[in-house]
Design a protein around this motif. Structure first.
Motif, PDB file in Angstrom:
ATOM      1  N   LEU A  14      -0.373   9.227   1.257  1.00 49.99           N
ATOM      2  CA  LEU A  14      -0.494   7.780   1.443  1.00 49.99           C
ATOM      3  C   LEU A  14      -0.369   7.431   2.924  1.00 49.99           C
ATOM      4  CD1 LEU A  14      -0.595   4.832   0.473  1.00 49.99           C
ATOM      5  CD2 LEU A  14       1.883   4.967   0.106  1.00 49.99           C
ATOM      6  N   VAL A  15       0.569   8.077   3.613  1.00 52.69           N
ATOM      7  CA  VAL A  15       0.732   7.829   5.047  1.00 52.69           C
ATOM      8  C   VAL A  15      -0.539   8.229   5.794  1.00 52.69           C
ATOM      9  CG1 VAL A  15       2.107   8.345   7.091  1.00 52.69           C
ATOM     10  CG2 VAL A  15       3.224   8.213   4.856  1.00 52.69           C
ATOM     11  N   LEU A  16      -1.073   9.426   5.482  1.00 51.30           N
ATOM     12  CA  LEU A  16      -2.306   9.880   6.128  1.00 51.30           C
ATOM     13  C   LEU A  16      -3.452   8.908   5.883  1.00 51.30           C
ATOM     14  CD1 LEU A  16      -2.499  13.730   5.432  1.00 51.30           C
ATOM     15  CD2 LEU A  16      -2.096  12.613   7.621  1.00 51.30           C
ATOM     16  N   GLU A  17      -3.623   8.486   4.633  1.00 55.17           N
ATOM     17  CA  GLU A  17      -4.734   7.599   4.289  1.00 55.17           C
ATOM     18  C   GLU A  17      -4.600   6.250   4.984  1.00 55.17           C
ATOM     19  OE1 GLU A  17      -4.447   7.605   0.091  1.00 55.17           O
ATOM     20  OE2 GLU A  17      -5.288   9.636  -0.134  1.00 55.17           O
ATOM     21  N   SER A  36       7.210   3.349  14.285  1.00 50.56           N
ATOM     22  CA  SER A  36       8.249   4.372  14.154  1.00 50.56           C
ATOM     23  C   SER A  36       8.277   4.923  12.739  1.00 50.56           C
ATOM     24  CB  SER A  36       9.612   3.773  14.490  1.00 50.56           C
ATOM     25  OG  SER A  36       9.998   2.850  13.483  1.00 50.56           O
ATOM     26  N   GLU A  37       8.928   6.064  12.570  1.00 49.12           N
ATOM     27  CA  GLU A  37       9.075   6.645  11.233  1.00 49.12           C
ATOM     28  C   GLU A  37       9.712   5.648  10.277  1.00 49.12           C
ATOM     29  OE1 GLU A  37      11.221  10.264  11.178  1.00 49.12           O
ATOM     30  OE2 GLU A  37       9.812  11.367  12.459  1.00 49.12           O
ATOM     31  N   ARG A  38      10.735   4.953  10.768  1.00 47.65           N
ATOM     32  CA  ARG A  38      11.450   4.003   9.908  1.00 47.65           C
ATOM     33  C   ARG A  38      10.530   2.866   9.490  1.00 47.65           C
ATOM     34  NH1 ARG A  38      17.110   1.987  12.041  1.00 47.65           N
ATOM     35  NH2 ARG A  38      17.503   4.187  11.589  1.00 47.65           N
ATOM     36  N   SER A  42       9.285   2.123   5.689  1.00 46.52           N
ATOM     37  CA  SER A  42       9.619   0.839   5.070  1.00 46.52           C
ATOM     38  C   SER A  42       8.364   0.095   4.623  1.00 46.52           C
ATOM     39  CB  SER A  42      10.408  -0.021   6.068  1.00 46.52           C
ATOM     40  OG  SER A  42      10.643  -1.311   5.532  1.00 46.52           O
ATOM     41  N   SER A  43       7.343   0.052   5.487  1.00 43.04           N
ATOM     42  CA  SER A  43       6.150  -0.731   5.146  1.00 43.04           C
ATOM     43  C   SER A  43       5.339  -0.091   4.030  1.00 43.04           C
ATOM     44  CB  SER A  43       5.266  -0.898   6.391  1.00 43.04           C
ATOM     45  OG  SER A  43       4.780   0.357   6.834  1.00 43.04           O
ATOM     46  N   SER A  50       8.529  12.043   4.063  1.00 44.30           N
ATOM     47  CA  SER A  50       7.094  12.009   3.806  1.00 44.30           C
ATOM     48  C   SER A  50       6.332  11.576   5.054  1.00 44.30           C
ATOM     49  CB  SER A  50       6.779  11.058   2.652  1.00 44.30           C
ATOM     50  OG  SER A  50       7.344  11.521   1.446  1.00 44.30           O
ATOM     51  N   VAL A  51       6.891  10.626   5.791  1.00 43.84           N
ATOM     52  CA  VAL A  51       6.268  10.193   7.044  1.00 43.84           C
ATOM     53  C   VAL A  51       6.234  11.359   8.035  1.00 43.84           C
ATOM     54  CG1 VAL A  51       6.496   8.672   9.044  1.00 43.84           C
ATOM     55  CG2 VAL A  51       6.927   7.790   6.743  1.00 43.84           C
ATOM     56  N   ARG A  52       7.362  12.076   8.145  1.00 42.94           N
ATOM     57  CA  ARG A  52       7.423  13.206   9.074  1.00 42.94           C
ATOM     58  C   ARG A  52       6.399  14.275   8.699  1.00 42.94           C
ATOM     59  NH1 ARG A  52      12.999  11.929   9.199  1.00 42.94           N
ATOM     60  NH2 ARG A  52      13.458  13.319   7.450  1.00 42.94           N
TER      61      ARG A  52
END
Length: 239
Positions: A14-17, A36-38, A42-43, A50-52
């Protein structure tokens, strides 16, 4: 696999997309800093792990660079030169045998033939960088590895001379993807000095044809040059 096991995989995708969509729609571009990762976690409603993971994938592909600490160099920044991503993907695909070696060589033959034909038809072509690299290849004390590195740069400079960034990036990826095969093949040539002299002559003949505006001649010469190298090292493509 349980539902819980599937969630992290879905989350980092999801982050990649999301980042891909921002790039495609112009909300992000080269030089822009990612949240930022945070903020991303959050968004998007995902965990920071998962973001990392998504950021690690993007960095390996050469699409972002990351810095630690705080200040202007910290965080994740979209790179201005995504060509490394294409080279990495092609190299990994060839290594994983997702792209057959024969297909890579054939693609390079088609692309590089088109490159020299286009340059031959362009009266405003600038080939000074290519000639400089050819002269550098005349140095008598070059090792095989140094000679082949200059050879790679020379073919890349030809693609760059077209002014087409996609062609240049694709050429870089194709050549990088078979680099190990090139080095391995060169090590099998008993008379390397003779082979290198032949490669120099072939390079000059190609450039002379381009400079003379002989697109058909340059096209044939570059095909003979590439196919001839693989035949010399006993790795001729099957078609």
């Amino acid at each position: 696999m349980s539902h819980d096991d599937e969630q992290p995989a879905r989350a980092w995708r999801l982050v990649l997309e999301t980042i891909e969509a921002d790039l495609l729609q112009g909300r992000l571009g080269p030089g822009d800093r990612l949240p930022s990762e945070r903020e991303l976690a959050s968004s998007l409603g995902v965990g920071r792990s998962s973001v990392r993971e998504a950021l690690r994938v993007l960095e390996v592909l050469g699409l972002i660079r990351t810095g630690s600490g705080s200040g202007p160099t910290s965080g994740a920044i979209i790179t201005a030169t995504p060509r490394g991503a294409l080279s990495s993907v092609l190299r990994l695909q060839v290594a994983a045998r997702a792209f057959p070696f024969d297909d890579v060589v054939e693609a390079r033959l088609m692309l590089e033939s088109a490159v020299v034909e286009r340059l031959a038809a362009d009266p405003d072509r600038e080939l000074d960088d290519v000639w400089d690299l050819l002269r550098a290849m005349d140095a008598p004390d070059l090792s095989r590895e140094e000679f082949l590195a200059l050879d790679q740069q020379m073919h890349g400079a030809l693609a760059e001379a077209t002014g087409n960034a996609v062609v240049a990036a694709t050429m870089a990826g194709l050549r990088t993807s078979v680099e190990a095969y090139v080095l391995d093949g060169a090590a099998r040539i008993p008379d390397w000095e003779g082979a290198a002299a032949g490669l120099r002559r072939e390079h000059r003949a190609i450039l002379d044809a381009v400079e003379a505006g002989d697109g058909a001649g340059a096209r044939q010469l570059v095909r003979d040059h590439i196919a001839g190298y693989w035949a010399r090292v006993g790795m001729s493509p099957s078609r």
